[in-house]
Design a protein around this motif. Structure first.
Motif, PDB file in Angstrom:
ATOM      1  N   MET A  75       0.860  -1.186   0.000  1.00 53.12           N
ATOM      2  CA  MET A  75       0.000   0.000   0.000  1.00 53.12           C
ATOM      3  C   MET A  75       0.892   1.230   0.000  1.00 53.12           C
ATOM      4  SD  MET A  75      -3.295  -0.916   0.277  1.00 53.12           S
ATOM      5  CE  MET A  75      -4.056   0.579   0.844  1.00 53.12           C
ATOM      6  N   GLY A 106       0.499   5.125   0.583  1.00 50.61           N
ATOM      7  CA  GLY A 106      -0.457   6.131   1.026  1.00 50.61           C
ATOM      8  C   GLY A 106      -1.795   5.487   1.317  1.00 50.61           C
ATOM      9  N   THR A 107      -2.871   6.233   1.050  1.00 55.73           N
ATOM     10  CA  THR A 107      -4.211   5.712   1.325  1.00 55.73           C
ATOM     11  C   THR A 107      -4.976   5.350   0.064  1.00 55.73           C
ATOM     12  OG1 THR A 107      -5.097   7.956   1.326  1.00 55.73           O
ATOM     13  CG2 THR A 107      -4.426   7.025   3.467  1.00 55.73           C
ATOM     14  N   ASP A 108      -4.433   5.694  -1.105  1.00 56.82           N
ATOM     15  CA  ASP A 108      -5.209   5.477  -2.321  1.00 56.82           C
ATOM     16  C   ASP A 108      -4.461   4.790  -3.462  1.00 56.82           C
ATOM     17  OD1 ASP A 108      -3.521   7.568  -2.803  1.00 56.82           O
ATOM     18  OD2 ASP A 108      -5.009   8.830  -3.778  1.00 56.82           O
ATOM     19  N   VAL A 115      -2.193   1.120  -4.572  1.00 55.70           N
ATOM     20  CA  VAL A 115      -1.675  -0.206  -4.237  1.00 55.70           C
ATOM     21  C   VAL A 115      -0.733  -0.666  -5.339  1.00 55.70           C
ATOM     22  CG1 VAL A 115      -3.657  -0.896  -2.840  1.00 55.70           C
ATOM     23  CG2 VAL A 115      -3.664  -1.337  -5.295  1.00 55.70           C
TER      24      VAL A 115
END
Length: 186
Positions: free
Chosen positions: A165, A167-169, A171
């Motif tokens: 992953m 960050g958060t957005d 993959v």
């Protein structure tokens, strides 16, 4: 022979470091500065300056790209060299791969797999089937692009979980695994 004195690479005309271009923040908005001392207003002007000086227009001679905020890697357009020549060679090789490796070819290879398959397996099978030596063309990236199109069309389904992953957005998948949708038995 012209000798320029810049912040880096004084006396080395044509070196990657002499013309590495980096973004600048300030009141000018989208601006870039080159190590040769030139201020460039806008991405397009920076790309032209890079190309004029034999540098990759994707990474602007820095040898790095940032596919997502906080994630950097060697530039894929010039193989991390920062040079225009390598960028053009890669683009020509990819164009040739697009011509040789069609959706029909990849769809036919995928049809030969009853169970799950990996990107590397399909790429190796395509390379072998077309008689391409390793490293001659970017077979993996072309096959990946076509597999993603098959996935978007619902013909195959990804089975892999992300390897990382960012960050958060975002993959990352290293060697993703798919399966033909009609063989899933749903």
């Amino acid at each position: 022979m012209e000798v320029r004195v810049g912040r880096r690479g004084a006396g080395r005309v044509g070196s990657v470091n002499e013309h590495a271009i980096s973004p600048q923040t300030g009141i000018l908005g989208d601006a870039f500065a080159c190590d040769c001392g030139v201020l460039l207003g806008g991405r397009m002007v920076a790309e032209l300056h890079a190309a004029d000086n034999g540098l990759c227009s994707a990474c602007l001679g820095t040898t790095r790209e940032e596919p997502a905020a906080g994630l950097t890697r060697p530039c894929t357009s010039c193989a991390g060299s920062g040079r225009r020549k390598e960028q053009v060679h890669w683009q020509l090789a990819y164009a040739e791969a697009e011509h040789l490796i069609t959706m029909t070819v990849v769809r036919g290879v995928v049809a030969g797999f009853d169970g799950p398959f990996r990107l590397s397996e399909i790429a190796d099978t395509v390379r072998s089937g077309l008689g391409l030596p390793t490293g001659r063309l970017p077979v993996g990236p072309r096959v990946r692009d076509l597999l993603l199109q098959l996935q978007a069309a619902g013909e195959i389904t990804m089975l892999s979980a992300p390897d990382e992953m960012v960050g958060t957005d975002m993959v990352l998948y290293r060697d993703p695994q798919w399966q033909r949708a009609r063989t899933l038995g749903l």
